[in-house]
Design a protein around this motif. Structure first.
Motif, mmCIF file in Angstrom:
data_model
loop_
_atom_site.group_PDB
_atom_site.id
_atom_site.type_symbol
_atom_site.label_atom_id
_atom_site.label_comp_id
_atom_site.label_asym_id
_atom_site.label_seq_id
_atom_site.Cartn_x
_atom_site.Cartn_y
_atom_site.Cartn_z
ATOM 1 N N PRO A 191 7.777 5.273 -0.014
ATOM 2 C CA PRO A 191 7.271 4.388 -1.061
ATOM 3 C C PRO A 191 5.886 4.823 -1.524
ATOM 4 O O PRO A 191 5.120 5.396 -0.755
ATOM 5 N N GLY A 204 2.548 3.436 -4.184
ATOM 6 C CA GLY A 204 1.952 2.517 -5.154
ATOM 7 C C GLY A 204 1.172 3.342 -6.155
ATOM 8 O O GLY A 204 1.734 4.021 -7.005
ATOM 9 N N GLY A 252 -1.046 5.728 -5.133
ATOM 10 C CA GLY A 252 -1.387 7.026 -4.551
ATOM 11 C C GLY A 252 -2.857 7.207 -4.245
ATOM 12 O O GLY A 252 -3.382 8.312 -4.358
ATOM 13 N N THR A 253 -3.549 6.150 -3.826
ATOM 14 C CA THR A 253 -4.955 6.298 -3.446
ATOM 15 C C THR A 253 -5.160 6.290 -1.933
ATOM 16 O O THR A 253 -6.300 6.287 -1.467
ATOM 17 N N SER A 254 -4.070 6.254 -1.174
ATOM 18 C CA SER A 254 -4.203 6.240 0.288
ATOM 19 C C SER A 254 -5.090 7.387 0.757
ATOM 20 O O SER A 254 -4.951 8.510 0.282
ATOM 21 N N SER A 276 -11.554 1.099 -4.153
ATOM 22 C CA SER A 276 -10.593 1.706 -5.081
ATOM 23 C C SER A 276 -9.918 0.659 -5.952
ATOM 24 O O SER A 276 -8.877 0.932 -6.549
ATOM 25 N N SER A 308 -2.892 -0.378 -5.812
ATOM 26 C CA SER A 308 -1.946 -1.446 -6.119
ATOM 27 C C SER A 308 -1.918 -2.482 -5.000
ATOM 28 O O SER A 308 -2.245 -2.189 -3.857
ATOM 29 N N ASN A 320 -2.022 -2.191 -0.999
ATOM 30 C CA ASN A 320 -2.944 -2.999 -0.189
ATOM 31 C C ASN A 320 -2.198 -3.698 0.945
ATOM 32 O O ASN A 320 -2.681 -3.767 2.076
ATOM 33 N N SER A 361 -5.490 -3.460 3.415
ATOM 34 C CA SER A 361 -6.786 -2.967 2.961
ATOM 35 C C SER A 361 -7.883 -4.022 3.048
ATOM 36 O O SER A 361 -7.619 -5.221 2.960
HETATM 37 C C1 LIG Z 1 -12.242 6.233 -3.761
HETATM 38 C C2 LIG Z 1 -11.429 5.433 -2.796
HETATM 39 C C3 LIG Z 1 -12.007 4.322 -2.202
HETATM 40 C C4 LIG Z 1 -11.279 3.555 -1.305
HETATM 41 N N1 LIG Z 1 -11.871 2.453 -0.767
HETATM 42 C C5 LIG Z 1 -11.172 1.684 0.089
HETATM 43 C C6 LIG Z 1 -11.771 0.520 0.649
HETATM 44 O O1 LIG Z 1 -12.906 0.166 0.361
HETATM 45 N N2 LIG Z 1 -11.045 -0.200 1.531
HETATM 46 C C7 LIG Z 1 -9.768 0.142 1.862
HETATM 47 O O2 LIG Z 1 -9.165 -0.561 2.655
HETATM 48 N N3 LIG Z 1 -9.172 1.233 1.337
HETATM 49 C C8 LIG Z 1 -9.844 2.012 0.462
HETATM 50 N N4 LIG Z 1 -9.245 3.125 -0.083
HETATM 51 C C9 LIG Z 1 -7.866 3.487 0.336
HETATM 52 C C10 LIG Z 1 -6.719 3.012 -0.591
HETATM 53 O O3 LIG Z 1 -7.194 2.734 -1.871
HETATM 54 C C11 LIG Z 1 -5.996 1.822 -0.043
HETATM 55 O O4 LIG Z 1 -5.363 2.163 1.172
HETATM 56 C C12 LIG Z 1 -4.955 1.216 -0.996
HETATM 57 O O5 LIG Z 1 -4.456 0.003 -0.475
HETATM 58 C C13 LIG Z 1 -3.781 2.103 -1.287
HETATM 59 O O6 LIG Z 1 -3.065 1.536 -2.381
HETATM 60 P P1 LIG Z 1 -2.129 2.443 -3.304
HETATM 61 O O7 LIG Z 1 -1.463 1.544 -4.259
HETATM 62 O O8 LIG Z 1 -2.884 3.560 -3.855
HETATM 63 O O9 LIG Z 1 -1.082 2.946 -2.237
HETATM 64 P P2 LIG Z 1 -0.478 4.393 -2.012
HETATM 65 O O10 LIG Z 1 -1.561 5.351 -1.707
HETATM 66 O O11 LIG Z 1 0.459 4.709 -3.096
HETATM 67 O O12 LIG Z 1 0.353 4.117 -0.695
HETATM 68 C C14 LIG Z 1 -0.292 3.763 0.506
HETATM 69 C C15 LIG Z 1 0.770 3.418 1.545
HETATM 70 O O13 LIG Z 1 1.433 2.240 1.162
HETATM 71 C C16 LIG Z 1 2.825 2.445 1.044
HETATM 72 N N5 LIG Z 1 3.239 1.624 -0.095
HETATM 73 C C17 LIG Z 1 2.693 1.594 -1.322
HETATM 74 N N6 LIG Z 1 3.289 0.664 -2.078
HETATM 75 C C18 LIG Z 1 4.226 0.073 -1.298
HETATM 76 C C19 LIG Z 1 5.172 -0.978 -1.500
HETATM 77 N N7 LIG Z 1 5.277 -1.626 -2.654
HETATM 78 N N8 LIG Z 1 5.984 -1.325 -0.461
HETATM 79 C C20 LIG Z 1 5.894 -0.690 0.716
HETATM 80 N N9 LIG Z 1 5.007 0.299 0.954
HETATM 81 C C21 LIG Z 1 4.185 0.677 -0.036
HETATM 82 C C22 LIG Z 1 3.001 3.939 0.888
HETATM 83 O O14 LIG Z 1 4.225 4.366 1.402
HETATM 84 C C23 LIG Z 1 1.845 4.469 1.707
HETATM 85 O O15 LIG Z 1 2.208 4.516 3.062
HETATM 86 C C24 LIG Z 1 -9.955 3.920 -0.987
HETATM 87 C C25 LIG Z 1 -9.376 5.033 -1.594
HETATM 88 C C26 LIG Z 1 -10.096 5.787 -2.496
HETATM 89 C C27 LIG Z 1 -9.432 6.957 -3.118
#
Ligand SMILES: Cc1cc2nc3c(=O)[nH]c(=O)nc-3n(C[C@H](O)[C@H](O)[C@H](O)COP(=O)(O)OP(=O)(O)OC[C@H]3O[C@@H](n4cnc5c(N)ncnc54)[C@H](O)[C@@H]3O)c2cc1C
Ligand SMILES: Cc1cc2nc3c(=O)[nH]c(=O)nc-3n(C[C@H](O)[C@@H](O)[C@H](O)COP(=O)(O)OP(=O)(O)OC[C@H]3O[C@@H](n4cnc5c(N)ncnc54)[C@H](O)[C@@H]3O)c2cc1C
Lengths: 382, 497
Positions: free
Chosen positions: B82, B84, B86-88, B148, B153, B157, B162
């Motif tokens: 999965p 969202g 892509g900021t993991s 982020s 998404s 989160n 998060s």
């Molecule tokens: C510049 C920057 C700053 C950041 N700051 C923070 C911060 O302050 N605090 C913090 O906690 N994190 C932070 N992060 C990390 C990141 O943003 C978080 O982990 C965020 O929750 C990931 O969300 P995403 O939608 O990008 O998920 P993705 O990166 O797309 O996916 C993350 C994980 O979630 C899973 N996933 C995604 N969507 C779903 C869904 N609908 N159902 C089941 N599984 C799913 C994926 O398989 C993957 O394992 C930061 C990242 C960046 C790049």
């Protein structure tokens, strides 16, 4: 059986696996009268797995063994100006027992949170880590002893509310929080349930940072209902927020001020659920707050007594009528109903926990088997 | 890259065309991406050192489509990852060469806001900030605020549990989610939680939050919303040593104050931030604290005085309190820009995320300085001081041979150090692939086996996001076997990668 070490807990569980016995985990036993009677089960009494392991107020963490009396834990943290953050209440009296018998393990395993859960989170939100013996007879740890952690699955969430059905907890780490130096309550009399729930919603949505909100109907309060809003914090802040709430209440009548001992007494009565004492069947109904009035409108004409906590999100109902009526009202309002107090015959017939949807029930069953493949903890209680 | 992912299955790769066709029957039109150019944007997440184009991308629009995709993949033995936004930062959304990447970007609607029950029902692809934007006109907000937040998404989160700078007071994602709709790997749709507090039975919602996409795909989320505090004020406090700053943090909390945010920066981070945003951070201090107090005016003013007193008692050398919103935001500007600021002084940086018991901070920073010398790489520290969550930023240059490997080894040593002093591998970024192989440093074999048994309850075939979180892939049948007689769980020739 009353093991005194974790190794003895393991041995007891391993023996039960071999002999096919089932084990009824007991902390203080104060809630033993919840759920179906279970004459065949062997009691696994964890009250001797007790004592504080580590407490560092500045880190906000407390590590404690489950058999430690809740009263002892509360006294310990109170000395350092802190509190057990999910505000557990004392169920002893309501189930015909004495106050102060609950253990911290029992309270957490039952997921019991009091009035401040509304603003401060529940048992689930404050259990950071644990050690436990699974139904496989194996010791494992989960979570951690720091306040912020996402390493691995959050298995402690499953422990809060597991009610002895997954594993025997042998050590737990809780988040504690500062105890507010000042608490004050502002109330207004005479509202009907729907108006009270709307007012509580407005208060919760205001900037007054309401800590707890409850409603006593006229029948429980000398013929005049009372809507209660509690504010906690530092003196100057509480004073300012009381003024905000008084303005909000002003539209509905004169605000009643309950300060100091009056405030304490009012919420202590809710903590033991004194207004619903007796031996009528007691239900605990969790619903979205706006659904609370519909639950009691359905049941009041049938002779129930009830009150709202959590701004309506928690409805306590004392009602001897048909269990299906309560369950249906809870379902219709988008929530669930747990049977807390009832005669043995009824408890044998009506499950204590609200029956989940089929898909969720099957998933719960698989999760239970993940910890307890042989069903050592399946006493039939729930 | 130094990390091994599960060996792609040749038999699955050979069926690629049939798999793409089957997905197209479920999600018509542009919702299935199979051409190499189209796949490239999905080849990594926020952990950009790792890249792998997926076999195919599917972007469903309805829960029913998600269910059908998962059921089909389940029946056909095809892996699914999965994604969202892509900021993991831990590689949680890193694709698999033989896996379907299931993106939730089309689930982008706020479905409902209920101000009476103070909740919002949103689709998982909605960004974190968009939830707040949907409710702020009425004076509400969604509390967890990862840096982020404009991009990440809500589904991500939930998967990562998060946090943000305000989570000491307002909690992580898990404390702010009431319910989810979840599609399990076999296509079954369940609702966990709802619009009320606390579960009827087991708190399955609690274990799904933070499960890193391994237990199910989240297709709807119900979050709590809170009224915005009346105001907020911040203090910017400089200390001559990390010890005195750390003691100040401890005294604030022991004094009964839970600030809305409490952030610390070390000398290198301060210098980088000030050079970048020029907001007047003091440059003659070893540690800088930002303490934010929120609430009604009387509360903010009272606590500003209290924290000032505590800071001075701990030997602060500079202290200013914000007088207006512009000044408060200026105090934060340097901290919020800390990552890009460090990016200006070093070609690359690698962000770590351990948590420690705060009392061990001086010790840990001292040992980190020794490691920095050993690996010949600089490190800047920003730190969620209130909850002990460290973000060391390791400076390196990916173009210099061997530096990435050294940065990774340095990072692993830092995380092992966190565990050694009683802390954890990750406070908010998740395990993903990044910290997967460090899990045995924090958990014993039985601890990990018990977590994997929970995975088996949701996904017995192990098809959802495999290769993440757990260092060893156990078969569920093996994990389920019971060994009543005390002794080790046997671990025969299990695939380790
Ligand atoms: C510049 C920057 C700053 C950041 N700051 C923070 C911060 O302050 N605090 C913090 O906690 N994190 C932070 N992060 C990390 C990141 O943003 C978080 O982990 C965020 O929750 C990931 O969300 P995403 O939608 O990008 O998920 P993705 O990166 O797309 O996916 C993350 C994980 O979630 C899973 N996933 C995604 N969507 C779903 C869904 N609908 N159902 C089941 N599984 C799913 C994926 O398989 C993957 O394992 C930061 C990242 C960046 C790049
Ligand atoms: C107003 C009111 C509301 C209540 N609401 C609820 C409610 O919502 N839900 C509810 O269940 N009870 C409820 N109760 C009953 C009960 O009050 C519990 O509150 C009590 O706190 C438990 O403490 P104990 O030590 O006596 O536990 P016990 O009664 O001994 O045990 C409680 C449960 O926890 C399990 N348990 C105990 N120790 C461990 C351990 N170490 N490891 C694993 N499992 C363990 C037991 O198997 C049992 O299922 C309520 C009571 C009152 C008066």
């Amino acid at each position: 059986m009353r093991p005194t070490t974790e190794q003895e807990v393991r041995d007891a569980i391993a023996d039960a696996i071999r002999s096919g016995a089932t084990l009824d985990i007991k902390g203080g036993g104060s809630k033993a009268a919840i759920g179906a009677p279970r004459p065949e089960a062997t009691v696994l009494d964890l009250s001797a797995i007790a004592g504080v392991v580590d407490y560092d107020p500045a880190e906000l963490v407390l590590t404690v063994r489950p058999g430690t009396p809740l009263a002892e834990v509360e006294a310990l943290v109170a000395e350092r100006g802190q509190r057990v953050a999910f505000d557990p209440f004392d169920h002893g009296p309501i189930l015909g027992g004495t106050a102060g018998a609950a253990t911290i393990g029992g309270v957490v395993a039952a997921g019991v949170s009091g009035s401040l859960r509304l603003s401060g989170g529940g048992a689930r939100d404050h259990l950071l880590g644990l050690r436990a013996v699974s139904g496989r007879g194996e010791v494992f740890v989960a979570g951690a002893k720091v306040v912020k952690n996402v390493t691995g699955y959050d298995l402690p969430k499953l422990a809060a509310g597991s009610r002895g059905r997954l594993f025997a907890i042998t050590e737990m780490t809780l988040k504690v929080l500062p105890r507010a130096p000042i608490a004050a309550t502002r109330a207004v009399a005479g509202l009907d349930p729907a108006a009270a729930v709307r007012l509580m919603a407005a208060a919760m949505g205001s900037q007054a940072e309401v800590g707890a909100a409850a409603y006593l109907p006229a029948a429980l309060n000398h013929g005049q209902s009372l809507t209660l809003l509690r504010l906690l914090g530092f003196g100057p802040s509480v004073a300012a927020r009381c003024r905000m709430i008084e303005t909000l209440l002003g539209a509905h009548g004169a605000a009643v001020a309950l300060d100091g001992d009056e405030d304490t007494a009012c919420w202590a009565a809710l903590r033991t659920l004194a207004p619903l004492a007796g031996d009528t069947c007691l239900w605990r109904v969790n619903v979205p707050p706006s659904g609370a009035p519909s639950v009691v409108t359905a049941l009041e004409p049938l002779g129930s007594r009830w009150l709202f906590d959590w701004a309506g999100g928690l409805v306590w109902i004392a009602f001897d009528g048909d269990a299906a009526l309560v369950r249906n009202a809870a379902t219709a309002a988008g929530g669930h109903a747990m049977l807390i107090r009832a005669p043995e015959a009824l408890r044998a017939a009506v499950p204590a926990l609200h029956p989940p949807a089929p898909g969720v029930a099957a998933l719960e069953e698989r999760v239970r088997r993940a910890f307890d493949p042989a069903g050592v903890f399946e006493t039939g209680r729930f | 890259m130094t990390l091994k992912m599960p060996q792609p299955e040749a038999a699955v790769l050979a069926r690629r065309a049939a798999i793409v066709a089957a997905l197209r029957r479920i999600v018509p039109g542009e919702g299935v991406i199979a051409d190499p150019d189209g796949l490239r944007p999905f080849e990594s997440d926020g952990l950009t050192a790792y890249r792998q184009p997926p076999m195919v991308v599917v972007l469903p629009e309805t829960t029913e489509q998600v269910s059908q995709v998962l059921r089909w993949c389940h029946d056909e033995g095809v892996k699914v990852v999965p994604r969202g936004s892509g900021t993991s930062l831990s590689g949680g959304a890193l694709p698999l060469a033989d896996g379907v990447l299931l993106g939730l970007s089309k689930f982008n609607r706020v479905l409902e806001v209920d101000y009476d029950d103070r909740l919002a029902v949103v689709q998982p692809g909605v960004t974190n900030l968009a939830v707040t934007q949907a409710v702020e006109a009425r004076g509400f907000y969604y509390a967890p605020d990862p840096s982020s937040q404009i991009a990440c998404s809500i589904g991500g989160n939930v998967a990562e549990n998060s946090g943000g700078v305000h989570c000491l007071k307002y909690g992580l994602t898990t404390n702010n989610v009431l319910g989810v709709e979840l599609v399990m790997m076999d296509g079954e749709i369940v609702r966990l939680g709802g619009r009320h507090l606390d579960a009827a039975g087991l708190d399955l919602l609690g274990v799904v939050v933070g499960s890193e996409g391994l237990l199910g795909v989240v297709t709807e989320v119900t979050v709590r919303i809170l009224p915005k505090p009346e105001g907020a004020r911040a203090l910017l406090i400089g200390f001559p040593s990390v010890e005195s700053a750390g003691q100040c943090v401890a005294d604030v909390i022991a004094g009964g104050i839970i600030p809305a945010g409490m952030e610390m920066m070390d000398r290198l981070a301060i210098e980088a931030a000030e050079a970048f945003v020029k907001v007047g951070y003091p440059l003659d201090v070893d540690a800088l604290l930002i303490v934010e107090l929120d609430g009604v005016g009387a509360e903010c003013d009272h606590l500003i005085d209290e924290v000032t007193r505590i800071a001075e008692a701990n030997g602060s050398t500079t202290l200013s309190a914000s007088r207006d919103e512009a000044e408060r935001l200026a105090f934060w500007a340097g901290r919020k820009a800390a990552f890009p600021a460090v990016g200006r002084i070093s070609p690359d940086y690698y962000c770590m995320d351990g948590t420690i018991p705060r009392r061990r901070l001086p010790d840990v920073l001292e040992r980190m300085a020794q490691l920095s010398a050993k690996y010949g790489l600089g490190v800047a520290n920003v730190f969620h001081a209130g909850d002990g969550n460290l973000h060391p930023l390791i400076l390196y240059d990916a173009n210099k041979p061997g530096e990435l490997d050294r940065a990774e080894a340095f990072g692993s040593d830092i995380l092992r150090l966190c565990v050694e002093v009683g802390g954890v591998l990750t406070g908010e970024h998740g395990v993903g692939v990044e910290k997967r192989d460090l899990m045995p440093d924090m958990f014993g074999e039985e601890d990990l086996a018990q977590q994997q048994r929970v995975k088996c309850a949701f996904d017995p075939k192990g098809l959802l996001n495999p290769g993440k979180v757990f260092p060893t892939l156990h078969r569920c049948a093996e994990l389920g076997r019971m060994h009543i007689h005390r002794g080790q769980v046997p671990h025969p020739d299990l695939p380790r990668f």
